[in-house]
Design an enzyme around this catalytic site. Sequence first.
Site, PDB file in Angstrom:
ATOM      1  N   ASP A 116     -10.667   3.254   4.308  1.00 42.60           N
ATOM      2  CA  ASP A 116     -11.014   1.829   4.251  1.00 42.60           C
ATOM      3  C   ASP A 116     -12.530   1.628   4.188  1.00 42.60           C
ATOM      4  OD1 ASP A 116      -9.267  -0.337   4.138  1.00 42.60           O
ATOM      5  OD2 ASP A 116      -8.541   0.005   6.182  1.00 42.60           O
ATOM      6  N   GLN A 160      -4.345  -1.533   9.631  1.00 43.03           N
ATOM      7  CA  GLN A 160      -4.381  -2.867   9.038  1.00 43.03           C
ATOM      8  C   GLN A 160      -5.015  -3.862  10.013  1.00 43.03           C
ATOM      9  OE1 GLN A 160      -3.656  -3.465   5.893  1.00 43.03           O
ATOM     10  NE2 GLN A 160      -3.986  -5.669   5.978  1.00 43.03           N
ATOM     11  N   LYS A 164       0.846  -1.207   0.000  1.00 45.39           N
ATOM     12  CA  LYS A 164       0.000   0.000   0.000  1.00 45.39           C
ATOM     13  C   LYS A 164       0.877   1.251   0.000  1.00 45.39           C
ATOM     14  CE  LYS A 164      -3.785  -2.484   2.189  1.00 45.39           C
ATOM     15  NZ  LYS A 164      -4.605  -2.805   3.349  1.00 45.39           N
TER      16      LYS A 164
HETATM   17  N1  GUN Z   1      -7.100  -6.747   6.281  1.00 43.71           N
HETATM   18  C1  GUN Z   1      -7.531  -7.472   5.215  1.00 43.71           C
HETATM   19  N2  GUN Z   1      -8.073  -6.669   4.286  1.00 43.71           N
HETATM   20  C2  GUN Z   1      -7.994  -5.407   4.765  1.00 43.71           C
HETATM   21  C3  GUN Z   1      -8.383  -4.146   4.250  1.00 43.71           C
HETATM   22  O1  GUN Z   1      -8.944  -4.004   3.152  1.00 43.71           O
HETATM   23  N3  GUN Z   1      -8.113  -3.074   5.047  1.00 43.71           N
HETATM   24  C4  GUN Z   1      -7.522  -3.214   6.258  1.00 43.71           C
HETATM   25  N4  GUN Z   1      -7.306  -2.108   6.966  1.00 43.71           N
HETATM   26  N5  GUN Z   1      -7.148  -4.361   6.767  1.00 43.71           N
HETATM   27  C5  GUN Z   1      -7.384  -5.463   6.019  1.00 43.71           C
END
Ligand code: GUN
Length: 296
Positions: A121, A98, A54
């Site tokens: 998110d 995350q 990311k």
């Molecule tokens: N863990 C698995 N997928 C995601 C996501 O799309 N965003 C976040 N913040 N954590 C995740």
Amino acid sequence: MPATIISGIETAKAIREEIGIEVRRLKQEYNIIPGLVTILVGDDPASQSYVAAKNRTAEALGIFSEQVTLPAITAEVDVLRIIDEANRNPAIHGILVQLPLPRHINETKVLFTIDPDKDVDGFHPVNVGKMLLGEQCFLPCTPNGILELLRRSGVETSGAEVVVIGRSNIVGKPVASLMLQKREGGNATVTVCHTRTRDMGFHTRRADILIVAAGVARMIKADQIKEGAVIIDVGINRVGQAANGKAILAGDVDFNDVVGKAGAITPVPGGVGPMTITMLMQNTLQAAKRAARIDG
Ligand code: GUN
């Protein structure tokens, strides 16, 4: 005839080019640089690699990105404090924590602390509620990436039988809700299967579009799908390690088994994954524009 491969890499590349152009325009015309902070608690290898990807993608697009990495023993109050600082920092437009978090940290409390206007998110209840109502909001990245992938691949969703496997807050529930919406990219008849579903095959064999987000490696075989179905594989399972130390990944769909029967299929890796990251970039760009009251 083997299935068409729906490449998330190619689609994501096209969208990233559009985002890059818009990021440069923001800088030139308004002197604004979109800013993203990612917060990673603990040392889960999969989470480490997702967060790194990311941040790498953000930097490649000219988005400022800062990664906060905290040990697994970090107290909840310290995570909340870091979010609070980011909420108040005008150079930060998007905040991503995350998931999953270590067990001693209350995920709901953490997600509720993020300013909904910086919730790139789309996990804050304000954004979840708006999504359900069909209002303008930050859409969660994986579900939005799936819709975008279907749209750009020319897959018709209106009237289609869509079956989703998995009811997580991150993928299953929101993607089902988006495919139901009365608008382009939605209008589907949606069924959600989960661990208590009695006869999974009965449902999956009816699906024109099958979206699998179960977290079980290669669980979907050819005898569970309809001839010509569009298969969206959201799973990323680590099934081994190559000699060079890199993880060997498999989806929730048995690709080799299904590829001769499906009409189209997303590979793993290179399917939904790149779209998730790209939608995060799009949300961060949107967040920066909204903060500056720039339309479009
Ligand atoms: N863990 C698995 N997928 C995601 C996501 O799309 N965003 C976040 N913040 N954590 C995740």
